[in-house]
Enzyme design. Structure first.
Site, PDB file in Angstrom:
ATOM      1  N   GLY A   6       0.962  -1.160  -0.214  1.00 50.87           N
ATOM      2  CA  GLY A   6      -0.005   0.021  -0.071  1.00 50.87           C
ATOM      3  C   GLY A   6       1.293   1.513   0.081  1.00 50.87           C
ATOM      4  N   ASP A   7       1.858   1.318   0.915  1.00 50.67           N
ATOM      5  CA  ASP A   7       2.628   2.283   0.908  1.00 50.67           C
ATOM      6  C   ASP A   7       3.353   2.722  -0.166  1.00 50.67           C
ATOM      7  OD1 ASP A   7       2.996   3.776   3.772  1.00 50.67           O
ATOM      8  OD2 ASP A   7       2.937   1.543   3.917  1.00 50.67           O
ATOM      9  N   THR A   8       3.594   1.524  -1.251  1.00 49.31           N
ATOM     10  CA  THR A   8       4.772   1.952  -2.034  1.00 49.31           C
ATOM     11  C   THR A   8       4.086   1.595  -3.128  1.00 49.31           C
ATOM     12  OG1 THR A   8       4.929  -0.569  -2.207  1.00 49.31           O
ATOM     13  CG2 THR A   8       6.376   0.566  -1.390  1.00 49.31           C
ATOM     14  N   ALA A  10       3.286   5.649  -2.775  1.00 50.34           N
ATOM     15  CA  ALA A  10       4.662   6.726  -3.357  1.00 50.34           C
ATOM     16  C   ALA A  10       4.847   6.907  -4.536  1.00 50.34           C
ATOM     17  CB  ALA A  10       5.922   5.983  -2.375  1.00 50.34           C
TER      18      ALA A  10
END
Length: 397
Positions: free
Chosen positions: A168-170, A173
């Site tokens: 989810g974070d990557t 980003a």
């Protein structure tokens, strides 16, 4: 430092984020040649410095490569004034704080654009900068859950599972980086900066393929299906005599080639398996048939047959397999970087590949919080050693 040949050479990025979404955006921009100045809290710095698996926490060496570290306490007025001076020199600001935090610190887009109208502000958060949930705390896992990812991952008889990385974070980003690149093109034409608003749950939603329209049109809800995609067959991980192997023959002509490789060419014309829909209806039956065949062979034997018959297939790799693979080596997918803390360390290379302005790893991650204070604050902002000593004594840097 190695020579900078990246497409974003000369672009200055100030990174205020912590942990993963903001810093991964900074890593991607830095890999592409941008000069990234990472702002860390004095003392311990970014919490990601001590995250990771194993005794030595080396994930920081990937996330903070191609960056310079300055320390600054953003919670005090002196720190806010200092970082405003730094941002005034930047092309891009990257941040992943809870919405409203920058505004609380006097660093909102209206203030920053008044001083630097060309500034592009990439904001990454759980739910975006507006809407009824915008003030909620959000981590990548929550974005994966709300964006639809978690519900469909895992085995059908068990609760939703997760990937072994913070996807989810990557994803957030990566979409944030795409937004920055689009905003740079807009700025080239208009001279104007803008805000790139990227939410964790929306980044996940973007890769959910037909999940929403399938429900809207058909009332169909995707469920967890383990290692398969329902109706897409054969495409699975199969058991060999010495391990597992991935085969993707979910195409009529490719399945004919697989049947031939199995020594059973008649299966390719069998109406039970010869079409996409037929194979989908008998997916479990077909997987069991293929699994019974692969169990009689080694991975090397199956791999050779797949290559001979031009069937999409591959080994299920772990890190040690990647390091031993000649294709990874030929493409320089994994490189060795001389780090400050651990010496030579293997890690993934910059990606994607550009032919005229290749990305790369020019410098290792900074080992010390505020390692480049003198260079950035002194040389770039023109501050004296006495000023810096005073800020350090006051706990500002």
């Amino acid at each position: 430092m190695a020579e900078n040949t990246g497409a974003l050479k000369g672009l200055r990025v100030v990174e205020l984020g912590q942990l993963l979404a903001g810093p991964f955006c900074g890593q991607l921009l830095g890999d592409m040649g941008a000069d990234v100045i990472k702002v860390e809290p004095p003392g311990a710095g970014d919490p990601f410095r001590v995250w990771g698996m194993g005794d030595e926490k080396v994930v920081w060496e990937v996330l903070a490569r191609n960056k310079k570290s300055v320390s600054c306490n953003l919670r005090v007025p002196e720190g806010q004034t200092l970082v405003r001076r730094l941002i005034a020199t930047a092309d891009v600001l990257v941040e992943n704080f809870k919405p409203g935090t920058l505004e609380k610190w006097g660093l909102g887009p209206d203030v920053l654009h008044a001083e630097n109208p060309r500034l592009i502000i990439a904001r990454m958060s759980g739910y975006g900068q507006d809407g009824p949930y915008s003030d909620r705390a959000g981590f990548g896992g929550i974005g994966e859950a709300m964006g639809g990812w978690r519900y469909i991952v895992g085995d059908p008889d068990r609760p939703p599972a997760r990937m072994g990385v913070s996807i989810g974070d990557t994803l957030c980003a990566t979409y944030g980086t795409m937004g920055v690149l689009a905003a740079l093109h807009h700025r080239e034409k208009t001279g104007q900066g803008q805000v790139v608003d990227t939410a964790l749950y929306e980044a996940v939603l973007q890769v959910m393929e037909g999940l929403v329209p399938e429900y809207d049109r058909n009332g169909f809800i995707r469920e967890r299906s383990g290692s398969i995609l329902p109706g897409i067959a054969p495409s699975n991980v199969y058991q060999c005599s010495d391990g597992v192997y991935m085969i993707g023959a979910n195409n009529d002509q490719i399945f004919k080639r697989l049947a031939k490789a199995m020594g059973r060419p008649e299966l390719g014309d069998d109406p039970r398996y010869s079409t996409h829909l037929a194979r989908g209806e008998r997916q479990t039956e077909l997987d069991e048939l293929i699994n019974a065949w692969t169990r009689t062979l080694t991975i090397d034997q199956v791999d050779a047959l797949m290559i001979e018959h031009s069937i999409p297939a591959g080994r299920v790799y772990r890190a040690r397999d990647m390091l031993a693979d000649p294709h990874f080596a030929a493409r320089q997918a994994i490189i060795e970087v001389e780090t400050e803390r651990y010496g030579k360390l293997k890690m993934q290379n910059a990606f994607p590949k550009l032919s005229a302005s290749p990305s790369g790893v020019r410098s290792p991650a900074p080992s010390v919080v505020g390692q480049h204070n003198a260079e950035i604050y002194g040389q770039l902002l023109g501050m004296s050693a006495a000023e810096l000593d005073g800020l350090k004594a006051a706990g500002v840097i």
